[in-house]
Design an enzyme around this catalytic site. Structure first.
Site, PDB file in Angstrom:
ATOM      1  CB  SER A 105      -0.938  -0.057   1.212  1.00 53.65           C
ATOM      2  OG  SER A 105      -2.014   0.804   1.078  1.00 53.65           O
ATOM      3  CG  HIS A 138      -5.836  -1.951  -0.123  1.00 53.54           C
ATOM      4  ND1 HIS A 138      -4.976  -1.674  -1.171  1.00 53.54           N
ATOM      5  CD2 HIS A 138      -5.296  -1.347   0.965  1.00 53.54           C
ATOM      6  CE1 HIS A 138      -3.974  -0.934  -0.737  1.00 53.54           C
ATOM      7  NE2 HIS A 138      -4.137  -0.734   0.553  1.00 53.54           N
TER       8      HIS A 138
END
Length: 714
Positions: free
Chosen positions: A571, A686
């Site tokens: 991320s 994610h």
């Protein structure tokens, strides 16, 4: 409301058509790989399938891969996992995944039964059976239950783990969805909150004009059961340039308080209190964190805060009389906690009579508490294990407290360390007594391992702490520079990266003879707001300088050497390792980049990217692009420059950080002839994976690949 960027703490809010390209994105001049931003376009997916085949062939054929994969699967499916629970009414709920239930069982038990070694569980919803019946790959993303009994719950169900989810009303006692007049929402990044049995607040995509430029809901509607959602009145609204709106219902005072939120930018949120039919601004800056504790308003400023004649420093925790401040503006602040250079308040939780604070002391957990009715707010330390990380979950229910089931002073306390598997205890906040409940068996052999905290010196002289786990047989004082080492970092959004029990790293790396390093770089929250603010926007390079300093310190102390040093991050951490790889490729022997941002010229135009401009800046403003452009990996990678081998991972269903970042960077580096693999999991969102088998496969691929690169002889 916290930043919607990171990790498991952020729940779903924005809608996405997975078959569309980046919304309205114009062709970027000089970008030959823009077509890879078409998430589910035929050409893009053909490219993904070919690259996945390359990665699977290269990695699964490595010696020992199959054994490692089986080991990872055993780690994730271990039957002695401590079930994480959340209290809803008289019950503790858990989502359990195992080989027979890959998407999970939503199940429940009582606290008394939960304390047993093998508690009986009552299944409430079988996600695998539901998915099979409806021909969907459902992943449970969240629940919102109606007080006081919490029998009716609004379940958020995601297809494949994306942030976007459908919302459906569910009766947990009848174990079925409420049909006919039940509340339902189509796929979107929605937020919901109960008002009463027939009314909810809802934030969702209701068509043109209902979303911000970041793609999050900007309107709060009050929706009555049985009426069309489009007829529900808008009771609160934020601007299209804001990140999004939010709603919270506080029930700690005996009567509900409704707070609307206007998220202006990263870590800046303005709050409004409902009075009658109107939301009135709370007279505090948008740079404070706040919460209610019954008749107290708790305030933690991120910048100097002037109240009355006194200015309080960032990271201080204050208690105010809520009624006096909100109704009359009267200020009498009590200081509960003041930070020091080594101590920061990482958060707080409530019991019926106490406020329990989680303090980081040189990145190790401590607990302190204050009595809510003590005029002096005397602080008491709670004796807990040291040199590890504590997680707290309060069992306090302000609506049911005092009824037949009263857990008002109880907290579940989890403790972990780098070589200490999870333990779970029951903490009585009134006495500080800690009663052990559950403990996991070790998942890897930690015999002979050694953990140290060290400090590196960054480019500007700042001391940067990092933890290092030495494997059995390594000499911490006299290294030979050949130890295979993985260095992990994050450094963003004021997220504190703390010691943890390295399940997969332990079994697949440390036990095998590798060292693991966790860096606490600026941009995170390990030392409070100033630690974060020192490395945002025009100062972003400091995060990268800090990470480079840790790498150089490992090499200078002969723990390892560039040929044996790998870096890993996901991320925002994927942006971190991508940036330092491009800036200092000679320092590293391998790079693992997970669900990353990499194209910082276009990040604000992709999915939720516009919501992070408070952290990074606006690339469309020339003076801000000037500083972003210096580190943006996609713009700075060059042909003919020797980069270390790179392994990218991402997910087609990641609707938070666009998979185009990893796709385009991999394509560009492959065209330059670099040693690059990329694996894109179709599901997972994610988080990158939706079930234990996917988690095990991806973990095994990363660790097997890294070992093949870093454990080779010089």
């Amino acid at each position: 409301m916290t930043s919607r960027f990171f990790t498991q703490a952020a729940l779903a809010l924005m809608s996405l058509s997975i078959g569309s390209a980046a919304a309205g994105a114009p062709a970027a001049a000089g970008d030959p790989y823009l077509w890879l931003e078409d998430v589910a376009g035929e050409r893009a997916l053909d490219w993904v399938k070919a690259r996945n085949a390359d990665a699977e062939h290269a990695i699964t054929s490595l010696p020992g891969y199959e054994t490692l994969h089986r080991r990872m699967l055993a780690v994730f499916d271990a039957t002695d996992r401590i079930p994480a629970v959340t209290r809803h009414g008289a019950w503790l709920y858990n989502l359990w995944q195992d080989p027979l239930n890959p998407r999970g069982l939503l199940r429940r038990t009582t606290l008394a039964r939960y304390r047993e070694a093998d508690p009986p569980w009552e299944t409430v919803l079988d996600l695998d059976a539901l998915g099979a019946a409806e021909h969907e790959n459902w992943v449970l993303k969240g629940t919102e239950c109606l007080p006081p009994t919490q029998r009716r719950c609004l379940l958020s169900l995601s297809r494949g783990g994306a942030d976007a989810a459908v919302v459906r009303e569910f009766d947990v006692d009848a174990k079925r969805f409420v049909v006919g007049n039940g509340f339902t929402l189509p796929e979107a990044k929605s937020q919901v909150a109960w008002i009463d049995a027939d009314t909810i607040y809802v934030l969702t995509d209701t068509g043109p004009g209902s979303l911000t430029e970041s793609g999050y809901p900007r309107q709060v509607r009050r929706w009555k059961r049985g009426t069309p959602l489009t007829d529900a009145p808008v009771v609160f609204e934020v601007g299209r340039a804001d990140i999004g709106a939010g709603i919270a219902v506080d029930r700690t005072a005996g009567r509900p308080r409704v707070i609307a939120e206007r998220e202006v930018s990263t870590r800046r949120t303005q709050r409004f209190l409902l009075r009658g039919d109107t939301f009135v601004p709370i007279a505090l800056p948008d740079s404070v964190d706040l919460g209610f504790a019954g008749d107290k308003l708790l305030v933690k400023p991120r910048e100097p805060l002037a109240l009355g004649s006194t200015t309080y420093g960032p990271g201080t925790l204050l208690a105010l009389d809520a009624a006096a401040f909100l109704e009359d503006g009267a200020v009498r602040a009590h200081v509960l906690f003041e930070p020091t250079p080594s101590r920061a308040l990482d958060g707080w939780t409530l019991t019926r009579s106490r406020i329990v604070g989680h303090v980081l002391d040189n990145v190790s957990s401590r607990l302190v508490e204050w009595k809510r009715d003590d005029p002096a707010f005397a602080q008491r330390d709670i004796r807990t294990p040291s040199a590890g990380t504590i997680g707290l979950r309060s069992l306090y229910d302000p609506v049911l407290d005092g009824a037949a089931v009263d857990l008002g002073e109880s907290l579940l306390m989890q403790y972990v360390g780098f070589t200490q598997p999870d333990t779970l205890s029951l903490l009585d906040a009134t006495t500080g007594r800690i009663t052990p409940m559950k403990a996991r068996k070790p998942l890897f052999d930690a015999t002979g391992t050694h953990v140290e905290q060290r400090f590196a010196t960054s480019k500007d002289g700042t001391k940067i702490p990092y933890f290092i786990v030495f494997p059995k047989g390594a000499d911490p004082a006299h290294g030979d520079g050949k130890l295979p080492t993985l260095l992990y970092g994050y450094g963003g959004f004021e997220v504190s990266v703390q010691p943890f029990y390295p399940n997969s790293f332990g079994a697949g790396w440390i036990e095998r003879g590798g060292a693991f390093v966790l860096a606490n770089i600026r941009g995170g929250g390990e030392f409070g707001p100033a630690w974060h603010d020192a490395a945002i926007r025009e100062h972003r390079q400091r995060s990268y300088d800090d990470f480079i300093a840790v790498a150089e310190d490992l090499i200078a102390r002969r723990v390892t050497s560039p040929a044996h040093l790998g870096i890993q991050g996901g991320s925002n951490g994927g942006l971190l390792v991508g940036a330092v790889m491009v800036q200092r490729p000679e320092l590293f022997g391998a790079v693992i980049v997970e669900q990353p941002l990499l194209d910082m010229k276009r990040y604000s135009k992709l999915l939720a990217g516009a919501s992070w401009m408070g952290e990074y800046g606006d690339p469309d403003i020339p003076e801000q692009w000037a500083w972003i452009s210096r580190y943006s990996p996609y713009q700075n990678v060059q042909a003919g420059k020797h980069y270390p081998p790179v392994f990218f991972t991402t997910s087609t269903r990641d609707d938070r950080v666009h998979p185009g970042h990893a796709r385009k960077m991999a394509a560009r580096m492959l065209a330059f002839g670099d040693d690059v693999l990329i694996y894109e999991n179709i599901e997972g969102g994610h988080a990158g994976a939706a079930d234990n088998e996917q988690r095990a496969r991806i973990a095994a691929m990363r660790l097997a690949w890294a070992w093949s690169k870093l454990a080779r002889p010089d």
